[in-house]
Scaffold this active site. Sequence first.
Site, PDB file in Angstrom:
ATOM      1  N   ARG A  46      91.283  52.950   5.474  1.00 27.85           N
ATOM      2  CA  ARG A  46      91.715  51.572   4.846  1.00 27.85           C
ATOM      3  C   ARG A  46      90.916  50.278   5.386  1.00 27.85           C
ATOM      4  O   ARG A  46      90.905  49.325   4.549  1.00 27.85           O
ATOM      5  CB  ARG A  46      93.213  51.697   4.653  1.00 27.85           C
ATOM      6  CG  ARG A  46      93.751  52.620   3.845  1.00 27.85           C
ATOM      7  CD  ARG A  46      93.325  52.942   2.546  1.00 27.85           C
ATOM      8  NE  ARG A  46      94.148  53.768   1.900  1.00 27.85           N
ATOM      9  CZ  ARG A  46      93.746  55.065   1.981  1.00 27.85           C
ATOM     10  NH1 ARG A  46      92.566  55.354   2.445  1.00 27.85           N
ATOM     11  NH2 ARG A  46      94.633  55.942   1.238  1.00 27.85           N
ATOM     12  N   GLU A  48      87.317  50.451   4.181  1.00 24.74           N
ATOM     13  CA  GLU A  48      87.216  49.888   2.902  1.00 24.74           C
ATOM     14  C   GLU A  48      87.382  48.395   2.780  1.00 24.74           C
ATOM     15  O   GLU A  48      86.767  48.048   1.807  1.00 24.74           O
ATOM     16  CB  GLU A  48      88.763  50.790   2.119  1.00 24.74           C
ATOM     17  CG  GLU A  48      88.447  50.370   0.565  1.00 24.74           C
ATOM     18  CD  GLU A  48      89.449  51.305  -0.376  1.00 24.74           C
ATOM     19  OE1 GLU A  48      89.319  52.465  -0.129  1.00 24.74           O
ATOM     20  OE2 GLU A  48      90.562  50.780  -0.530  1.00 24.74           O
ATOM     21  N   SER A 106      82.556  36.123  16.179  1.00 17.31           N
ATOM     22  CA  SER A 106      82.443  36.980  17.228  1.00 17.31           C
ATOM     23  C   SER A 106      83.565  38.029  17.553  1.00 17.31           C
ATOM     24  O   SER A 106      84.789  37.841  17.363  1.00 17.31           O
ATOM     25  CB  SER A 106      82.500  36.151  18.585  1.00 17.31           C
ATOM     26  OG  SER A 106      82.177  36.915  19.720  1.00 17.31           O
TER      27      SER A 106
END
Lengths: 147, 147, 147, 147, 147, 147, 147, 147, 147, 147
Positions: free
Chosen positions: B88, B91, B114
């Site tokens: 997830r 994704e 960063s």
Amino acid sequence: MNREVCTAMVIEAKQEKQITYQYIAQAINRNIVWTTSAILGQNTFDATEAKIICEILNLDTDVEKALQIFPEKGVNAVMPPTDPLIYRLYEIVLVYGETIKEVIHEKAGDGIMSAIDFTMDIEKEENPKGDRIKIILDGKFLAYKKW
Amino acid sequence: MNREVCTAMVIEAKQEKQITYQYIAQAINRNIVWTTSAILGQNTFDATEAKIICEILNLDTDVEKALQIFPEKGVNAVMPPTDPLIYRLYEIVLVYGETIKEVIHEKAGDGIMSAIDFTMDIEKEENPKGDRIKIILDGKFLAYKKW
Amino acid sequence: MNREVCTAMVIEAKQEKQITYQYIAQAINRNIVWTTSAILGQNTFDATEAKIICEILNLDTDVEKALQIFPEKGVNAVMPPTDPLIYRLYEIVLVYGETIKEVIHEKAGDGIMSAIDFTMDIEKEENPKGDRIKIILDGKFLAYKKW
Amino acid sequence: MNREVCTAMVIEAKQEKQITYQYIAQAINRNIVWTTSAILGQNTFDATEAKIICEILNLDTDVEKALQIFPEKGVNAVMPPTDPLIYRLYEIVLVYGETIKEVIHEKAGDGIMSAIDFTMDIEKEENPKGDRIKIILDGKFLAYKKW
Amino acid sequence: MNREVCTAMVIEAKQEKQITYQYIAQAINRNIVWTTSAILGQNTFDATEAKIICEILNLDTDVEKALQIFPEKGVNAVMPPTDPLIYRLYEIVLVYGETIKEVIHEKAGDGIMSAIDFTMDIEKEENPKGDRIKIILDGKFLAYKKW
Amino acid sequence: MNREVCTAMVIEAKQEKQITYQYIAQAINRNIVWTTSAILGQNTFDATEAKIICEILNLDTDVEKALQIFPEKGVNAVMPPTDPLIYRLYEIVLVYGETIKEVIHEKAGDGIMSAIDFTMDIEKEENPKGDRIKIILDGKFLAYKKW
Amino acid sequence: MNREVCTAMVIEAKQEKQITYQYIAQAINRNIVWTTSAILGQNTFDATEAKIICEILNLDTDVEKALQIFPEKGVNAVMPPTDPLIYRLYEIVLVYGETIKEVIHEKAGDGIMSAIDFTMDIEKEENPKGDRIKIILDGKFLAYKKW
Amino acid sequence: MNREVCTAMVIEAKQEKQITYQYIAQAINRNIVWTTSAILGQNTFDATEAKIICEILNLDTDVEKALQIFPEKGVNAVMPPTDPLIYRLYEIVLVYGETIKEVIHEKAGDGIMSAIDFTMDIEKEENPKGDRIKIILDGKFLAYKKW
Amino acid sequence: MNREVCTAMVIEAKQEKQITYQYIAQAINRNIVWTTSAILGQNTFDATEAKIICEILNLDTDVEKALQIFPEKGVNAVMPPTDPLIYRLYEIVLVYGETIKEVIHEKAGDGIMSAIDFTMDIEKEENPKGDRIKIILDGKFLAYKKW
Amino acid sequence: MNREVCTAMVIEAKQEKQITYQYIAQAINRNIVWTTSAILGQNTFDATEAKIICEILNLDTDVEKALQIFPEKGVNAVMPPTDPLIYRLYEIVLVYGETIKEVIHEKAGDGIMSAIDFTMDIEKEENPKGDRIKIILDGKFLAYKKW
């Protein structure tokens, strides 16, 4: 008109008219992150939102309709990302993915953070040692169902 | 002792003694996320921290030394992740990576967030409609240098 | 006009007019390496720089605007590189990557060399046994933050 | 004894005795970068060098012989690299590879920078705004032969 | 005109006029292998060569200029090759690569055969048991530099 | 004993006894290239050859039998190769594969060079400008059958 | 005209005129399998065959010439195949490849079945329990040469 | 005992006792191809078959039981195959896959050849011009169901 | 007209006329799932079905013919899928594939569920705790043939 | 004891004692599909379930504890699957994934079927024309959140 052509037209119009994502987001009363993702073809505008956007950008009804298509998500993403900004997010998953799994399990048990019932916020925080970016991911905890 | 063997020993001892990441984090006065990542071999403990951990888990000086090696990061990560929880997160990069790039550029200009000068926090938020997980990524904005 | 079309037009104009990267770099008062990378769509010109370049190459304001878009970096790179010149750089990472990690850690501790707060210089050095190429990478040392 | 076992033994002995790469490099009168690469199995020690190293680290003649085997280079490298330090080098090839090709061709014509007739130097440069790392790649220019 | 368009035009003209690679090679006084590779965009013609080729094939100065661009090598190659003829070469590297490494090291020490300071010859050898193809690869031995 | 264990034992014995591939090749009256490939498990020794090799290297009948197994070819090759010497061969296929196809078709028609009815020779050629390596590939021309 | 355009034109004409592969095969006196493969750009027609095909399909001499080009084989194949019919063939290699190797070696010794000196036949066999497809692969046995 | 260990033991015993696949196939009254595939862990023996095989090879009841496990198919196959014999089969799918699809559709309509309700036969055919290998694939035609 | 162009035209017409898959399915008396798959170029309409569809959508006979071509299946699928909806199906294969294999073998023996002699149904089930989606896969059990 | 060792021990004990998944499922009052997935390390048993299973299979408390670890899901899956049974499921996603997306969107709007709040059932249905397998996937519909 398919969704990709529509996206290209919106972005071109937005650049030409020098309009920000923030401006569009406010016009449709949505968060800038969600609005940007929907412009980029990763979420779906409803009829009212599509209409407002096309008025702002002076685009016709073909675009208005196409903005309401449920899009094919993620198809143009390059993985691993080549752009340094996006790669840093990928690197966080690479380096800290397992850590996040362990901490969520310790705090909430056996389940996941949803990426669907999900919101995201991005903020710039001024700081004398160098400004910082804050990305807040907020998803529903979904427990694995047993049956 | 190399870092991988060391990691396996710490995790086994932690499971056997039923000690939480949170407990270890407090003992060394660090955030649970950083502490978990360092136990999993993605960050480095200093001598004092390593000593405290080995005392808590009853491990010997070989482990203590190995916890101070600068690790090879990310080598055991599976990409794309197969575990649903970690997927997830992947994704989110796949679907929202470009969005995050656009929003950061609009808010802060040409640069990146960063992943080194970086902290992360994970919280569970109780909610009657279903608890939520909040992950806060906080990294320094680094502008691209021109020369 | 998107950035890729813009890049193609600049390169075509540059070839036609037989103008060197060095010449353009001097005109905008930048290093040849940075200038070349920005022409190739890997860095961003500011308004003044874009204007000078378009005057030199006799290109219109569409190109001028497009040169100021924050580009999607690295998307056209082929990895592993097929071109022998670029492959040799890749091979150096392949063969010496771990070595560079060990030496930087020994000299500067736990952190990385930034590729953002970063400059590069390329020089040809004449040599009776055969000329040599020198590439100098110069990046800020960023220590891993603990939290 | 094969080269991989040999490498692991040298690194373990080096860690145990707290000896630096710099110390070994000086003992055999070589640059720290080359020495580190040869310890990591990417270059070959001659008989004298191997002997000195085994004396310093108190290792037997099996290791001494194995250090002189012409190694299989690059086999353990992970590409794209997962470790952030090594990834930044890869990213430089990804983002600036084409740039380096163009600049070398403009400065020296149709050819490449050798990665075989090649040396590398790594330096830490102290700087009040944050220390910097300098990596100097120096390879012979090889023109493409026509026949 | 970019190099790919140029290549397609030369090949089309060559097919239409039924001219062989051998004929072109003799006209510019080069080996057929090098000439073919340069036509296919893997090497660079000089001004004189480009002019002769365009005269033979009746092509204009745009092609003539494009034939002198330093090309991006190998970008259209399919790896592993799907064409049986090219795959057999790949298979030789797959099956005999390690063998070639061992034999070169035994005969010449620690180094490589250059693919830049390199020539290739291809011959058909008539044979009553079936004709044979001979490919002769000839590259400079480059010793690994120590520093 | 499977073929991989057998290969490792032969190579270890060969290193220990400081015996060259050339010496073994002469003992069994074969070319050094073929002999090396068969030792590395890419070709098959007959009973007589296997016996001679085991006598030279002082290995027992298990090895002798295993050397006669028809091997699984190419399984340990890394593609694309990471070792610079082997990569240069791969690069030749990448850059010149299409060229070789065109030249063979022009010289011999529609067919391929066999990699089975095939021999290879490797020679070092001394040269005041730097020694050269010559690799001669010699395979039967097989015409595509029509039916 | 390149071979891909040619293939598309032949297939379109064939569909429009409702002509079968079998019909074309008989007209040129070849097997349907070979004929189909050559139409699809995997084998080469000679001048007579190309002429007959263009007469049948009413195509002009550009197509006739292009049908005689030695094609780049396999470039449009998707591997692993996504089409279920083609995937089943791939699965046979996946599941039975090693079996076929063992059986050929047991029956014929150390060598391979040629895919060049090769024919294929495909037949439908009516069967009350469900029709069956028979694919007969027939290739010359090539022994590995020793040298 | 898992199926992989079992396979290794059967093959070792078979090599030691110099027993052919053909001999085992006859003993259990099955085709050599099916028998070989089942020994290699791609098909399943029933109790009677497993018993006979273990008697022939003098193996114990653990092996006998393991030979009856429904195996995980294809897991050890290397794709694309590196062994030349198996690669030629893969190449046939690569080059002729589309052809086979077209011919089956023309002969039998919209459906596939089953790889489950499937048999295979392999024969060596002596031939004065060089022996040939014949592989006969025979699968049920399965029409795509409409619903 | 090839099948891809045809698919695009059908989908565009369907969007413009605001006609549902369900409506088309009923018009041709087929299940919505099969109908949708055939529109998307994964199954084949017969002449009657194609005619009805073109009447509904007001498309000409070129489209009608193209809808009857046996399509190349799966070629446009992205694997692993990037769209979250399709990825969840892929994840079910990833996480539960082995489970399904074990359960089918326990219930039905050594064989597979056909994806050719196969139907699928998709239903939305209203539920006060949140609606649910039910996907019913129904395929013929095919036993592995022994021979 | 880590989860992989635990899984191997449970499966071995299950095979040895000839106990079915169904039997274990009934003993812990769960569906056979969920139970099998949890045994294979894709779901988590609670303390009571783990205890019952270890009693049935006569395994000690180490296994009992390990069965309660939240597992790393999907790590041993091979994608694309090589086993024909599992591949057919993958093929359904490949061929019908887009279809399922379209049908769910038409029936339920913009969202997905959850693979977490999810159950699966597998049934064998006897049928005179050949038995059939039915797999019922049942997941909560999750609408994409807008914010």
